[in-house]
Design a protein around this motif. Structure first.
Motif, short mmCIF file in Angstrom:
data_model
loop_
_atom_site.label_atom_id
_atom_site.label_comp_id
_atom_site.label_asym_id
_atom_site.label_seq_id
_atom_site.Cartn_x
_atom_site.Cartn_y
_atom_site.Cartn_z
N ASP A 202 0.83 -1.19 0.00
CA ASP A 202 0.00 0.00 0.00
C ASP A 202 0.87 1.25 0.00
N PHE A 203 0.28 2.41 0.20
CA PHE A 203 0.98 3.70 0.13
C PHE A 203 2.00 3.87 1.24
N ASP A 204 1.90 3.11 2.33
CA ASP A 204 2.86 3.16 3.43
C ASP A 204 3.99 2.14 3.28
N GLY A 205 3.93 1.31 2.25
CA GLY A 205 4.88 0.20 2.15
C GLY A 205 4.48 -0.99 3.00
N GLN A 206 3.24 -0.98 3.52
CA GLN A 206 2.71 -2.16 4.22
C GLN A 206 2.63 -3.31 3.22
N GLN A 207 3.08 -4.49 3.63
CA GLN A 207 3.22 -5.60 2.68
C GLN A 207 2.09 -6.62 2.85
N TYR A 208 1.52 -7.00 1.70
CA TYR A 208 0.38 -7.92 1.66
C TYR A 208 0.60 -8.98 0.58
N GLN A 209 -0.25 -10.01 0.62
CA GLN A 209 -0.42 -10.85 -0.54
C GLN A 209 -1.90 -11.21 -0.66
N LEU A 210 -2.36 -11.31 -1.90
CA LEU A 210 -3.65 -11.94 -2.17
C LEU A 210 -3.40 -13.42 -2.37
N ILE A 211 -4.26 -14.27 -1.83
CA ILE A 211 -4.08 -15.71 -1.94
C ILE A 211 -5.37 -16.34 -2.46
N SER A 212 -5.24 -17.23 -3.41
CA SER A 212 -6.39 -17.87 -4.03
C SER A 212 -6.94 -18.99 -3.15
N ASP A 213 -8.26 -19.00 -3.01
CA ASP A 213 -8.96 -20.06 -2.27
C ASP A 213 -9.45 -21.18 -3.18
N GLU A 214 -8.99 -21.19 -4.44
CA GLU A 214 -9.56 -22.13 -5.41
C GLU A 214 -9.52 -23.58 -4.94
N HIS A 215 -8.45 -23.98 -4.28
CA HIS A 215 -8.32 -25.37 -3.83
C HIS A 215 -8.32 -25.48 -2.31
N ASP A 216 -8.81 -24.46 -1.63
CA ASP A 216 -8.79 -24.47 -0.17
C ASP A 216 -10.02 -25.17 0.39
N HIS A 217 -9.79 -26.02 1.40
CA HIS A 217 -10.88 -26.76 2.05
C HIS A 217 -10.83 -26.60 3.56
N GLY A 218 -10.25 -25.49 4.02
CA GLY A 218 -10.09 -25.28 5.45
C GLY A 218 -11.16 -24.38 6.04
#
Length: 330
Positions: free
Chosen positions: A121-137
């Motif tokens: 983001d604008f502050d340099g906060q670090q993220y990731q988007l993660i796919s739930d396509e195969h998630d079963h949790g």
């Protein structure tokens, strides 16, 4: 005793509540479900962004401490937060969205067999988007249906939280012997830990050992703490007793009104909170339809509303009267 049910929330620090609101609302398409103050520092906003209903396990929250300096990245810190999206196709959409809004990001890649997209983001906060396509949790939430992101691509909750540590053996011992996590995979320098009956994206930590980097310094652009889900006050008290039996320092019981919690430093620089699912963000001040549109205060602060409103500048967060067009990109 029962293990955690997964991640409850992540709280980070921003340089600007206004920019933070704009980024999460208009770029990420997450719903502001509570605009309140830091209960330990009432001159500081505390903003909660979550799914449509403000469900546990979906909220990323922010403090904007006045005058705090920029963080310094390093080891012994919570280094990255994951946000869940429904599918691999959604990540392709988000690349186009980030390009459109000029958000710094990397290319889609795979970690532990799952597709992810790193961004800042604008502050340099670090993220990731993660796919739930195969998630079963642990089930995720519901995207903000009235927001600008198409529902089929919307962010639905929190995914694996990244820790970077200089003493991996100690962290592993605390996670496994005290907190009931299990190491389930290793990929390069990254170790994947999972907790709870269901596990999956909503109940994981990724630990990265690092003895080369200097110790991180907290400031805006960094994560303040991560919280994990416990069912109720009874379980919270059991966990407090367990942490005391291992001589882990803890806060004891804390009533945050929207949930009940306790805090513990499981590792230098990394603060854990345990938080209950209930009662949630719908309360006597705000219905589901107008969540996040007023300055909400827990009852113990309401007699001081006039003073608090002078300490925090007004931010217009009314959205129930607005219509957001769903944005698609070629």
């Amino acid at each position: 005793m029962k293990a955690f049910d997964g991640i409850h929330h992540v709280t980070a620090i921003t340089s600007s509540a206004e920019k933070n609101y704009d980024f999460f609302t208009n770029v990420l398409g997450m719903r502001l479900v509570k605009k309140t103050v830091n209960q330990d520092d009432i001159q500081t906003y505390h903003l909660f962004f979550a799914d449509e209903k403000g469900s546990p396990g979906t909220d990323m929250t922010f403090f904007d401490f006045p005058g705090i300096p920029k963080d310094s990245k390093g080891t012994d810190s919570i280094s990255r937060t994951s946000l869940r999206v429904p599918s691999d196709e959604a990540l392709d959409y988000w690349v186009k969205r980030f390009d459109h809004y000029e958000i710094r990001h990397e290319m889609i890649k795979e970690m532990f067999g799952v597709k992810v997209l790193w961004f800042e983001d604008f502050d340099g906060q670090q993220y990731q988007l993660i796919s739930d396509e195969h998630d079963h949790g642990v089930p995720s939430g519901t995207p903000w249906r009235k927001g600008p992101v198409p529902n089929e691509y919307g962010i639905t909750g929190l995914g694996p939280i990244f820790f970077r540590v200089s003493n991996f053996d100690y962290m592993k011992e605390v996670l496994e012997k005290v907190m009931f996590f299990k190491e389930i995979a290793k990929e390069g320098q990254y170790h994947l830990f999972e907790v709870g009956e269901f596990g999956g994206n909503g109940a994981q930590i990724i630990v990265e050992p690092s003895t080369i980097l200097p110790r991180a310094i907290q400031g805006y652009g960094s994560v303040h703490h991560v919280a994990f889900r416990v069912k109720d006050r009874h379980m919270l008290d059991e966990w407090t007793e367990r942490m005391q039996s291992f001589n882990l320092p803890n806060s004891g019981y804390v009533d945050r009104f929207y949930f009940e919690s306790t805090y513990t430093n499981i590792y230098p620089g990394i603060l854990f909170e345990l938080a209950t699912d209930e009662p949630g963000f719908v309360d006597d001040e705000e219905s589901l339809e107008i969540l996040g549109e007023t300055l909400a205060l827990p009852p113990k602060f309401r007699n001081n509303r006039e003073e608090i409103e002078k300490l925090v500048r007004p931010i217009d967060t009314v959205r129930s009267t607005k219509t957001y067009e769903k944005e698609y990109f070629n």
